[in-house]
Design a protein around this motif. Structure first.
Motif, PDB file in Angstrom:
ATOM      1  N   VAL A 269      18.012  54.126  46.197  1.00  0.00           N
ATOM      2  CA  VAL A 269      19.019  54.133  45.131  1.00  0.00           C
ATOM      3  C   VAL A 269      19.051  55.497  44.436  1.00  0.00           C
ATOM      4  N   ILE A 270      17.877  56.013  44.088  1.00  0.00           N
ATOM      5  CA  ILE A 270      17.828  57.327  43.427  1.00  0.00           C
ATOM      6  C   ILE A 270      18.379  58.404  44.357  1.00  0.00           C
ATOM      7  N   ASP A 271      18.068  58.304  45.643  1.00  0.00           N
ATOM      8  CA  ASP A 271      18.577  59.275  46.612  1.00  0.00           C
ATOM      9  C   ASP A 271      20.101  59.235  46.669  1.00  0.00           C
ATOM     10  N   ALA A 272      20.667  58.030  46.653  1.00  0.00           N
ATOM     11  CA  ALA A 272      22.129  57.908  46.691  1.00  0.00           C
ATOM     12  C   ALA A 272      22.766  58.556  45.469  1.00  0.00           C
TER      13      ALA A 272
ATOM     14  N   GLN B 101      21.477  60.895  43.507  1.00  0.00           N
ATOM     15  CA  GLN B 101      21.282  62.349  43.555  1.00  0.00           C
ATOM     16  C   GLN B 101      22.286  62.996  44.508  1.00  0.00           C
ATOM     17  N   ARG B 102      22.461  62.391  45.665  1.00  0.00           N
ATOM     18  CA  ARG B 102      23.420  62.942  46.639  1.00  0.00           C
ATOM     19  C   ARG B 102      24.844  62.879  46.103  1.00  0.00           C
ATOM     20  N   GLY B 103      25.107  61.904  45.236  1.00  0.00           N
ATOM     21  CA  GLY B 103      26.441  61.759  44.671  1.00  0.00           C
ATOM     22  C   GLY B 103      26.697  62.643  43.466  1.00  0.00           C
ATOM     23  N   GLY B 104      25.743  63.511  43.143  1.00  0.00           N
ATOM     24  CA  GLY B 104      25.936  64.453  42.052  1.00  0.00           C
ATOM     25  C   GLY B 104      25.364  64.016  40.724  1.00  0.00           C
ATOM     26  N   HIS B 105      24.740  62.851  40.674  1.00  0.00           N
ATOM     27  CA  HIS B 105      24.156  62.365  39.417  1.00  0.00           C
ATOM     28  C   HIS B 105      22.697  62.819  39.334  1.00  0.00           C
TER      29      HIS B 105
ATOM     30  N   PRO C  92      14.331  45.789  37.552  1.00  0.00           N
ATOM     31  CA  PRO C  92      15.221  45.773  38.712  1.00  0.00           C
ATOM     32  C   PRO C  92      16.374  46.757  38.535  1.00  0.00           C
ATOM     33  N   VAL C  93      16.761  47.399  39.627  1.00  0.00           N
ATOM     34  CA  VAL C  93      17.884  48.338  39.564  1.00  0.00           C
ATOM     35  C   VAL C  93      19.178  47.521  39.682  1.00  0.00           C
TER      36      VAL C  93
ATOM     37  N   TRP D 167      24.685  51.450  36.419  1.00  0.00           N
ATOM     38  CA  TRP D 167      25.889  51.965  35.748  1.00  0.00           C
ATOM     39  C   TRP D 167      25.511  52.746  34.492  1.00  0.00           C
ATOM     40  N   SER D 168      24.564  52.211  33.726  1.00  0.00           N
ATOM     41  CA  SER D 168      24.138  52.897  32.503  1.00  0.00           C
ATOM     42  C   SER D 168      23.486  54.231  32.825  1.00  0.00           C
ATOM     43  N   ALA D 169      22.693  54.270  33.906  1.00  0.00           N
ATOM     44  CA  ALA D 169      22.053  55.531  34.293  1.00  0.00           C
ATOM     45  C   ALA D 169      23.095  56.562  34.710  1.00  0.00           C
ATOM     46  N   ILE D 170      24.100  56.125  35.456  1.00  0.00           N
ATOM     47  CA  ILE D 170      25.154  57.042  35.900  1.00  0.00           C
ATOM     48  C   ILE D 170      25.926  57.594  34.708  1.00  0.00           C
TER      49      ILE D 170
END
Length: 489
Positions: free
Chosen positions: A459-462, A464-468, A477-478, A484-487
């Motif tokens: 999830v974190i990799d996704a 990061q790759r998406g610019g976040h 739990p993620v 959404w809140s993290a993004i």
């Protein structure tokens, strides 16, 4: 748990320090203090060669429900902390998470390995399971899959977890040093009836693990008889020998070994009977494929003939040979067993809603010798499903008075079939356990241990790759709301 990692610029791990505050609830249960200490702290170096490890665990009473062991019990938490901090280190130093793990994994020539937190790993090949997982997951083709996901409006990420566990819970001398007031042996009685059918009374209870299948399979193979001739008896304390139960992936490694030793005693007694019947020296009798035979001759008796003779001792030398064919054995292991593996997870994340979909999951495990592949795969599937549930949705919530708010499945989310992918499981990287005769290591908890960090790392990799790039961690739990809140935080 707070975990800190010291390393060189090229990713060589030098030291790990952890501080854990564990909530044991309002009062103690069987494993409430063992789980965050004995079953957690001793795994904090994982499958890696780490020179220095410091672990400090404090358990505290609260006004919430008491806690007890759940599949993995302490080992998932240790693996999660370690695999998350390694991934974070790789990201901060711009290092390949696969190569960093490969650099730090113990190598086969380093076994047996005395870990800095008390455990003695007997055998393993962690590079082999990592290589197998990379092959299974087609890591080289990930960029294309990520591009396909992006074209559909999703962020795709890949997460890795390399893990080890200590299971086959025992030995008694170690748990005694740690303050336990019980022994952790197990026992089995093998009773051969006059017809040649066998009843095996075992101390380990079966409630879905498949003991009836695997135990019967092992006895039948050793004695050269059909599996249908073997009955497994468990759960009735008026019939079975005193055993210590089914948990900690111990049933086959501990109780199965006790059963194997009892069968060995049956064979030894059978040789005495065969020597008498065939008028030969006991040392000249061999046993193979269900037949007792005098070496160098064609003189032989089948297992069934020996069983019948054991209960019809018309001409036995009773002063040296007793009638009957029944034996009991207890087994107390010299060490834990140490299954290990490498898991790779791929997820897709919807930026608009925060929803995470696990789209692929690959498991390369080392369980030592595998007795029944179908049961092993089923155990891994179940464990990974539970681990995905922990990573994505499962969470208990209390109010300020300690009242549980998630007390039913209307409030407590469980993973459903649509939440898990088809699993890709491999167990061909086998390094047999060196201290039990079956060479087995245990497989019941593996999936639940290795999967949560693989999911969260993905999830974190996704993101990061998406610019976040500001999102470096999300507590389990993620869930969609947390992602959404993290993004958008």
């Amino acid at each position: 748990t707070k975990i800190e990692l010291g390393c060189t610029k090229d990713g060589q791990i030098l030291a790990i320090r952890t501080e854990t505050l564990a909530n044991v609830g309002a009062y103690l249960s069987n494993f409430s203090t063992a789980t965050p200490t004995f079953l957690h702290g001793t795994l904090m170096s994982g499958p890696y060669k780490v020179p220095h490890v410091y672990v400090n665990v404090k358990t505290v009473f609260t006004n919430t429900a008491p806690v007890d062991a759940y599949r993995g019990a302490g080992r998932p938490e240790a693996t999660y902390s370690l695999e998350r901090v390694i991934d974070k280190m790789c990201r901060e130093l711009n290092l390949d998470p696969f190569e960093v793990r490969r650099k730090n994994l113990l190598t086969p020539d380093q076994f047996p390995y005395q870990s800095p937190v008390g455990l003695l790993y007997d055998t393993g090949n962690y590079q082999a399971t990592l290589d197998k997982a990379v092959q299974m997951a087609d890591v080289a083709g990930f960029a294309k899959r990520a591009a396909d996901s992006k074209a559909r409006g999703k962020l795709r990420g890949m997460g890795l977890s390399t893990w080890i566990e200590a299971c086959g819970i025992a030995p008694s001398n170690l748990v005694g040093i740690l303050g336990s007031r019980v022994g952790l042996y197990d026992a089995a009685t093998v009773r051969v009836n006059a017809t040649g059918n066998i009843s095996v009374m075992v101390g380990a209870h079966s409630h879905g693990q498949g003991h009836e299948t695997v135990f019967a399979q092992i006895v039948a193979e050793k004695l050269g008889i059909p599996e249908s001739s073997v009955e497994i008896v468990h759960g009735d304390t008026s019939k079975i020998p005193f055993g210590m139960g089914s948990y900690g992936s111990r049933s086959l490694a501990v109780c199965g070994t006790a059963m194997t030793k009892a069968v060995d005693k049956i064979i030894a007694k059978g040789k005495k009977i065969a020597a008498h019947m065939l008028e030969a020296a006991e040392g000249d009798i061999s046993f193979e494929d269900g037949k007792f035979q005098v070496a160098g001759t064609d003189k032989a008796k089948t297992f069934g003939e020996i069983a019948f003779s054991a209960y019809v001792p018309h001409n036995y030398p009773l002063e040296t040979l007793e009638p009957g064919l029944e034996e009991t054995a207890f087994y107390d292991p010299a060490n834990f067993t140490y299954p290990a593996g490498a898991y790779i997870c791929e997820v897709e994340v919807d930026e608009g809603t925060g929803k995470v979909d696990v789209v692929a999951f690959h498991c390369a495990d080392d369980f030592g010798n595998v007795m029944n592949p179908m049961i092993v795969e089923g155990q891994v599937h179940g464990g990974v499903g539970q681990g995905i549930g922990q990573a994505l949705c499962e969470f208990t919530t209390y109010d300020e008075n300690g009242q549980l708010l998630t007390g039913s499945y209307m409030d407590y989310p469980m993973p459903r079939a649509e939440d898990v992918p088809f699993y890709n499981v491999d167990y061909s990287c086998q390094t047999p356990c060196t201290h039990n005769p079956l060479g087995v290591k245990g497989c019941g908890e593996a999936g639940a241990i290795g999967s949560p960090p693989a999911v969260v790392n993905a999830v974190i990799d996704a993101l990061q790759r998406g610019g976040h790039t500001h999102v470096t961690h999300i507590d389990m739990p993620v869930s969609p709301s947390r992602v959404w809140s993290a993004i958008n935080g």
